[in-house]
Design a protein around this motif. Sequence first.
Motif, mmCIF file in Angstrom:
data_model
loop_
_atom_site.group_PDB
_atom_site.id
_atom_site.type_symbol
_atom_site.label_atom_id
_atom_site.label_comp_id
_atom_site.label_asym_id
_atom_site.label_seq_id
_atom_site.Cartn_x
_atom_site.Cartn_y
_atom_site.Cartn_z
ATOM 1 N N THR A 94 0.857 -1.183 0.000
ATOM 2 C CA THR A 94 0.000 0.000 0.000
ATOM 3 C C THR A 94 0.897 1.238 0.000
ATOM 4 O OG1 THR A 94 -0.133 0.458 2.373
ATOM 5 C CG2 THR A 94 -1.580 -1.273 1.508
ATOM 6 N N ASP A 95 0.278 2.390 -0.238
ATOM 7 C CA ASP A 95 1.018 3.651 -0.177
ATOM 8 C C ASP A 95 0.776 4.362 1.164
ATOM 9 O OD1 ASP A 95 -1.562 4.549 -0.407
ATOM 10 O OD2 ASP A 95 -1.239 5.738 -2.224
ATOM 11 N N ASP A 96 0.373 3.600 2.170
ATOM 12 C CA ASP A 96 0.085 4.157 3.488
ATOM 13 C C ASP A 96 1.393 4.291 4.272
ATOM 14 O OD1 ASP A 96 -0.789 4.836 6.008
ATOM 15 O OD2 ASP A 96 -2.457 3.406 6.029
ATOM 16 N N VAL A 97 2.027 5.440 4.136
ATOM 17 C CA VAL A 97 3.315 5.675 4.786
ATOM 18 C C VAL A 97 3.163 5.637 6.305
ATOM 19 C CG1 VAL A 97 5.184 7.342 5.098
ATOM 20 C CG2 VAL A 97 4.200 6.984 2.830
ATOM 21 N N ASP A 98 2.085 6.197 6.819
ATOM 22 C CA ASP A 98 1.889 6.225 8.269
ATOM 23 C C ASP A 98 1.817 4.811 8.849
ATOM 24 O OD1 ASP A 98 1.907 8.970 8.348
ATOM 25 O OD2 ASP A 98 -0.276 9.179 8.302
ATOM 26 N N ALA A 99 1.203 3.899 8.110
ATOM 27 C CA ALA A 99 1.108 2.519 8.595
ATOM 28 C C ALA A 99 2.496 1.886 8.696
ATOM 29 C CB ALA A 99 0.215 1.693 7.677
ATOM 30 N N THR A 100 3.356 2.161 7.724
ATOM 31 C CA THR A 100 4.713 1.603 7.783
ATOM 32 C C THR A 100 5.496 2.201 8.949
ATOM 33 O OG1 THR A 100 5.728 3.247 6.284
ATOM 34 C CG2 THR A 100 4.711 1.309 5.273
ATOM 35 N N LEU A 101 5.263 3.469 9.243
ATOM 36 C CA LEU A 101 5.967 4.104 10.358
ATOM 37 C C LEU A 101 5.463 3.575 11.701
ATOM 38 C CD1 LEU A 101 6.207 7.773 9.049
ATOM 39 C CD2 LEU A 101 8.049 6.087 9.201
ATOM 40 N N THR A 102 4.205 3.167 11.758
ATOM 41 C CA THR A 102 3.684 2.547 12.975
ATOM 42 C C THR A 102 4.385 1.223 13.236
ATOM 43 O OG1 THR A 102 1.513 3.591 12.747
ATOM 44 C CG2 THR A 102 1.616 1.600 14.090
ATOM 45 N N VAL A 103 4.570 0.434 12.187
ATOM 46 C CA VAL A 103 5.326 -0.820 12.322
ATOM 47 C C VAL A 103 6.737 -0.519 12.810
ATOM 48 C CG1 VAL A 103 6.283 -2.808 11.113
ATOM 49 C CG2 VAL A 103 3.975 -2.027 10.564
ATOM 50 N N ASN A 104 7.369 0.483 12.195
ATOM 51 C CA ASN A 104 8.733 0.849 12.586
ATOM 52 C C ASN A 104 8.808 1.227 14.065
ATOM 53 O OD1 ASN A 104 9.366 0.518 9.915
ATOM 54 N ND2 ASN A 104 9.784 2.671 9.490
ATOM 55 N N ARG A 105 7.795 1.955 14.522
ATOM 56 C CA ARG A 105 7.840 2.434 15.907
ATOM 57 C C ARG A 105 7.796 1.259 16.883
ATOM 58 N NH1 ARG A 105 5.757 7.734 18.845
ATOM 59 N NH2 ARG A 105 7.264 8.430 17.320
ATOM 60 N N TYR A 106 6.900 0.296 16.639
ATOM 61 C CA TYR A 106 6.751 -0.797 17.592
ATOM 62 C C TYR A 106 7.809 -1.881 17.410
ATOM 63 C CZ TYR A 106 2.462 1.080 19.457
ATOM 64 O OH TYR A 106 1.562 1.889 20.098
ATOM 65 N N LYS A 107 8.143 -2.186 16.178
ATOM 66 C CA LYS A 107 9.077 -3.288 15.946
ATOM 67 C C LYS A 107 10.528 -2.878 16.187
ATOM 68 C CE LYS A 107 10.367 -6.871 12.643
ATOM 69 N NZ LYS A 107 10.219 -7.416 11.279
ATOM 70 N N THR A 108 10.825 -1.588 15.982
ATOM 71 C CA THR A 108 12.229 -1.170 16.065
ATOM 72 C C THR A 108 12.455 -0.018 17.040
ATOM 73 O OG1 THR A 108 12.578 -1.879 13.772
ATOM 74 C CG2 THR A 108 14.215 -0.411 14.732
#
Length: 312
Positions: free
Chosen positions: A143-157
Amino acid sequence: MKLLEEFMVGGKRIRPMLTVMGWKAAGGETDLTAVVRVAASLEMFHAFALIHDDIMDDSDTRRGRPTIHRMLAGKRGDDRTERFGIGAAVLLGDLAFAWSDQLLHTADLTSAQSAAVLPLVTDMRTEVMLGQYLDLRATGELTDDVDATLTVNRYKTAKYTIERPLHIGAALAGAGTDALAACSAFALPLGEAFQLRDDLLGVYGDVRDTGKSRLDDLRAGKNTTLVALALRAGDTAQRARLRALIGDPGLDEAGAEEVRALFASTGARDAVEHMIDDRYRQAVRALETAPFTAAAVTALKQLAVTATRRNS
């Protein structure tokens, strides 16, 4: 358990380093025994997380060697040996988790230290599991949902790799709420930058430095910020080509080069570099007002450079 011992050789050791840095930042000065043991428990927990992560990602290599489930399976092609390799690797990861807990609970913490640290460790474990789940759910669904990818980054990393180790170390030294908040102000932007750099290395890195194939993330269809930005900025033809190539398990180096060219032509690669720089500057600015020792501020600034400019 020689296999686990060999697996833990190498790696960046960033979580134990940050645990010690957090302890020093909050004024820890005397006996290092407890903080080193707690730091070691985080590294053992990370071994568990990596072993299971490689199974979920179906990765072939880690740190320049075959992943644990591949080593345990031997040659690929036999379903029975594949199942054995996966099952045995799950158990080895579980053992690393158990030993991590043992290290933590034999660190001779005071009752005050235990009360401060154990909830943070529980939060760290919960957060990384959530991040891993979100990452797993997003893989293959571009998807082009940048915010969703940053949410993953915040919790996973960001929280798992930077914030919680700093919190845990600082809590061992008796840090108050102001110091813990300062840890977060530094850690969260730096952790996001760390993961964004990791996303770039997953596509552009040299396997001799990273120890991991730069085709794995593309073949798996990892929906990284890099991918989301390219899909958002690309035209119809570019988006269609990205969707055709990313997530193809048979993607070869020629196909990967086409993806890299699309990341460049859509401006996605440059955009990620800018995001890394912005977050690096935000993290360093947070140190200007942090109630940390001068030596810790210097060490954390050096770490910020290493985390964002690395090639592995």
